[in-house]
Design a protein around this motif. Structure first.
Motif, PDB file in Angstrom:
ATOM      1  N   VAL A   1       0.846  -1.213   0.000  1.00  0.00           N
ATOM      2  CA  VAL A   1       0.000   0.000   0.000  1.00  0.00           C
ATOM      3  C   VAL A   1       0.874   1.253   0.000  1.00  0.00           C
ATOM      4  N   GLU A   2       2.022   1.193   0.650  1.00  0.00           N
ATOM      5  CA  GLU A   2       2.917   2.360   0.606  1.00  0.00           C
ATOM      6  C   GLU A   2       3.492   2.545  -0.800  1.00  0.00           C
ATOM      7  N   GLU A   3       3.839   1.424  -1.432  1.00  0.00           N
ATOM      8  CA  GLU A   3       4.457   1.519  -2.757  1.00  0.00           C
ATOM      9  C   GLU A   3       3.450   1.998  -3.803  1.00  0.00           C
ATOM     10  N   VAL A   4       2.238   1.469  -3.743  1.00  0.00           N
ATOM     11  CA  VAL A   4       1.262   1.797  -4.785  1.00  0.00           C
ATOM     12  C   VAL A   4       0.837   3.267  -4.704  1.00  0.00           C
ATOM     13  N   ALA A   5       0.961   3.846  -3.525  1.00  0.00           N
ATOM     14  CA  ALA A   5       0.627   5.275  -3.376  1.00  0.00           C
ATOM     15  C   ALA A   5       1.494   6.130  -4.295  1.00  0.00           C
ATOM     16  N   GLN A   6       2.729   5.652  -4.555  1.00  0.00           N
ATOM     17  CA  GLN A   6       3.684   6.429  -5.368  1.00  0.00           C
ATOM     18  C   GLN A   6       3.531   6.166  -6.860  1.00  0.00           C
ATOM     19  N   ASP A   7       2.779   5.151  -7.245  1.00  0.00           N
ATOM     20  CA  ASP A   7       2.691   4.727  -8.645  1.00  0.00           C
ATOM     21  C   ASP A   7       1.563   5.491  -9.341  1.00  0.00           C
ATOM     22  N   GLU A   8       1.937   6.469 -10.158  1.00  0.00           N
ATOM     23  CA  GLU A   8       0.910   7.331 -10.756  1.00  0.00           C
ATOM     24  C   GLU A   8       0.080   6.608 -11.800  1.00  0.00           C
ATOM     25  N   GLY A   9       0.587   5.464 -12.306  1.00  0.00           N
ATOM     26  CA  GLY A   9      -0.180   4.684 -13.267  1.00  0.00           C
ATOM     27  C   GLY A   9      -1.364   3.964 -12.629  1.00  0.00           C
ATOM     28  N   VAL A  10      -1.292   3.779 -11.326  1.00  0.00           N
ATOM     29  CA  VAL A  10      -2.408   3.135 -10.598  1.00  0.00           C
ATOM     30  C   VAL A  10      -3.334   4.243 -10.110  1.00  0.00           C
ATOM     31  N   ARG A  11      -4.588   4.180 -10.533  1.00  0.00           N
ATOM     32  CA  ARG A  11      -5.538   5.263 -10.180  1.00  0.00           C
ATOM     33  C   ARG A  11      -6.681   4.769  -9.301  1.00  0.00           C
ATOM     34  N   CYS A  12      -6.694   3.458  -9.019  1.00  0.00           N
ATOM     35  CA  CYS A  12      -7.659   2.923  -8.057  1.00  0.00           C
ATOM     36  C   CYS A  12      -7.096   1.603  -7.530  1.00  0.00           C
ATOM     37  N   VAL A  13      -7.254   1.361  -6.230  1.00  0.00           N
ATOM     38  CA  VAL A  13      -6.733   0.144  -5.603  1.00  0.00           C
ATOM     39  C   VAL A  13      -7.918  -0.651  -5.040  1.00  0.00           C
ATOM     40  N   VAL A  14      -7.903  -1.957  -5.286  1.00  0.00           N
ATOM     41  CA  VAL A  14      -8.918  -2.858  -4.713  1.00  0.00           C
ATOM     42  C   VAL A  14      -8.206  -3.805  -3.756  1.00  0.00           C
ATOM     43  N   ILE A  15      -8.742  -3.942  -2.548  1.00  0.00           N
ATOM     44  CA  ILE A  15      -8.213  -4.923  -1.591  1.00  0.00           C
ATOM     45  C   ILE A  15      -9.283  -5.986  -1.384  1.00  0.00           C
ATOM     46  N   THR A  16      -8.898  -7.260  -1.549  1.00  0.00           N
ATOM     47  CA  THR A  16      -9.866  -8.342  -1.420  1.00  0.00           C
ATOM     48  C   THR A  16      -9.172  -9.572  -0.838  1.00  0.00           C
ATOM     49  N   GLY A  17      -9.936 -10.668  -0.704  1.00  0.00           N
ATOM     50  CA  GLY A  17      -9.366 -11.877  -0.121  1.00  0.00           C
ATOM     51  C   GLY A  17      -9.537 -13.070  -1.046  1.00  0.00           C
TER      52      GLY A  17
ATOM     53  N   LYS B   1       2.970  -7.255  24.921  1.00  0.00           N
ATOM     54  CA  LYS B   1       2.794  -5.812  24.699  1.00  0.00           C
ATOM     55  C   LYS B   1       2.219  -5.680  23.290  1.00  0.00           C
ATOM     56  N   VAL B   2       0.895  -5.878  23.218  1.00  0.00           N
ATOM     57  CA  VAL B   2       0.271  -5.985  21.904  1.00  0.00           C
ATOM     58  C   VAL B   2       0.307  -4.668  21.146  1.00  0.00           C
ATOM     59  N   SER B   3       0.388  -3.541  21.876  1.00  0.00           N
ATOM     60  CA  SER B   3       0.418  -2.249  21.190  1.00  0.00           C
ATOM     61  C   SER B   3       1.629  -2.151  20.256  1.00  0.00           C
ATOM     62  N   GLN B   4       2.709  -2.849  20.617  1.00  0.00           N
ATOM     63  CA  GLN B   4       3.887  -2.825  19.731  1.00  0.00           C
ATOM     64  C   GLN B   4       3.601  -3.534  18.414  1.00  0.00           C
ATOM     65  N   HIS B   5       2.735  -4.557  18.497  1.00  0.00           N
ATOM     66  CA  HIS B   5       2.372  -5.275  17.270  1.00  0.00           C
ATOM     67  C   HIS B   5       1.362  -4.485  16.445  1.00  0.00           C
ATOM     68  N   LEU B   6       0.512  -3.755  17.158  1.00  0.00           N
ATOM     69  CA  LEU B   6      -0.538  -2.995  16.451  1.00  0.00           C
ATOM     70  C   LEU B   6       0.029  -1.924  15.532  1.00  0.00           C
ATOM     71  N   VAL B   7       1.249  -1.480  15.778  1.00  0.00           N
ATOM     72  CA  VAL B   7       1.818  -0.449  14.884  1.00  0.00           C
ATOM     73  C   VAL B   7       1.865  -0.964  13.440  1.00  0.00           C
ATOM     74  N   ASN B   8       1.944  -2.270  13.282  1.00  0.00           N
ATOM     75  CA  ASN B   8       1.975  -2.822  11.916  1.00  0.00           C
ATOM     76  C   ASN B   8       0.611  -2.673  11.228  1.00  0.00           C
ATOM     77  N   TYR B   9      -0.476  -2.830  12.000  1.00  0.00           N
ATOM     78  CA  TYR B   9      -1.810  -2.553  11.450  1.00  0.00           C
ATOM     79  C   TYR B   9      -1.962  -1.056  11.182  1.00  0.00           C
ATOM     80  N   HIS B  10      -1.454  -0.257  12.122  1.00  0.00           N
ATOM     81  CA  HIS B  10      -1.621   1.197  11.980  1.00  0.00           C
ATOM     82  C   HIS B  10      -0.906   1.714  10.732  1.00  0.00           C
ATOM     83  N   ARG B  11       0.221   1.101  10.429  1.00  0.00           N
ATOM     84  CA  ARG B  11       0.946   1.484   9.210  1.00  0.00           C
ATOM     85  C   ARG B  11       0.046   1.309   7.985  1.00  0.00           C
ATOM     86  N   VAL B  12      -0.681   0.188   7.928  1.00  0.00           N
ATOM     87  CA  VAL B  12      -1.554  -0.093   6.778  1.00  0.00           C
ATOM     88  C   VAL B  12      -2.710   0.910   6.742  1.00  0.00           C
TER      89      VAL B  12
END
Ligand code: T3D
Length: 265
Positions: free
Chosen positions: A42-58, A83-94
């Motif tokens: 998600v961080e990388e695709v933010a920089q890609d100007e050729g991508v104009r819409c992102v779909v997240i699915t499973g 110390k689960v808050s340390q792990h949550l930073v990975n969700y927060h990044r997304v």
């Protein structure tokens, strides 16, 4: 754009990039690898100007089952202090990367979306659900509070009363019910789900991408601001929007009585 992920499938169709969480044997529950890879993409695709819409699915029969609970069991068994808050930073990044992404992000939910996966969907701009979707704020079932941004997005989408009900009772919400209460934008029959998702994504990918990014910025700030601040911000953002090629194209298309051809610039 990197595509060699272990837990994600990446596909591209014109201006639409689809990220598929791919751990179907555990209903796409998040292990550390998937969480890190999702953050990277998600961080990388933010920089890609050729991508104009992102779909997240499973992949498979689910959107996602939240945090992989086997890791909890392992940690508890080890006797280590958690110390689960340390792990949550990975969700927060997304979550932060999705909210800051200067282009639309769609969550396409079929099957179950539980726990952090449900809240990942809530952090996206738009949600489309299949009629077999099951949204579960599963946290209270295991004695936890909603995380991955759920405490922010849930009451803003459905109102405080409904948010408390969903978070405390942790009952399933079906796709049609999710549409009725505003948890998703649209619910469609499962047979039409993939096509409906792509139609929506392609429409957004052909839209005025710069304006979409500014609309996101305006709404992100407005939900945390007072009226005066929001009126000031809308002026600042409109000063930017009015300079875009897409604004000029939109006006020209209107005057020439033809459909606009937005370049995204
Ligand atoms: O560490 C931190 O950062 C804290 C963050 C926490 C965030 C959270 O997300 S907390 C919430 C975690 N998620 C849950 O509590 C949901 C657990 N799963 C379920 O309640 C059910 O599986 C579902 C309601 C999601 C789906 O039910 P159903 O009947 O459709 O499927 P199932 O048979 O339960 O699951 C299918 C398989 O997926 C099964 O494996 P098996 O028996 O076929 O080998 C099941 O164990 C596995 N699975 C489902 N969810 C998880 C999972 N495995 C690991 N972790 C899971 N979350």
């Amino acid at each position: 754009m990197r595509t060699d992920f272990q837990t994600l499938l990446i596909s591209r169709d014109g201006g639409v990039l689809t990220i598929t969480m791919n751990r179907p044997e555990v209903l796409n529950a998040f292990n550390d690898m998937m969480l890190h890879e999702l953050g990277d993409v998600v961080e990388e695709v933010a920089q890609d100007e050729g991508v104009r819409c992102v779909v997240i699915t499973g992949a498979g029969r689910a959107f996602g089952a939240g945090q992989d609970l086997r890791s909890f069991a392992a940690v508890h068994a080890s006797g280590e202090a958690v110390k689960v808050s340390q792990h949550l930073v990975n969700y927060h990044r997304v979550v932060r990367a999705i909210r800051a992404m200067p282009k639309p992000v769609i969550a396409a939910v079929q099957g179950v979306a539980a726990g952090a996966s449900c809240n990942l969907a809530l952090s996206c701009d738009l949600r489309i659900a299949a009629d077999n979707a099951r949204f579960i704020e599963a946290f209270a079932r295991i004695g936890l509070v909603p995380d991955a941004g759920g405490g922010f997005f849930l009451p803003r989408l459905v109102g405080m009363g409904k948010a408390l009900e969903l978070a405390m009772l942790a009952d399933e919400v079906s796709g049609p019910e999710a549409e009725r209460i505003g948890l998703v934008n649209k619910c469609v029959p499962l047979a039409e789900f993939e096509t409906a998702t792509m139609v929506l994504a392609q429409r957004l990918a052909k839209g005025p991408t710069r304006a979409y990014g500014l609309i996101k910025e305006l709404m992100n700030k407005a939900v945390q601001s007072d009226l005066e601040t929001t009126l000031r911000i809308e002026g600042e953002l409109q000063d930017i929007a009015i300079e875009t090629a897409d604004h000029r194209e939109g006006v020209a298309a209107f005057l020439q009585k033809r459909p606009a051809q937005f370049s995204g610039s």
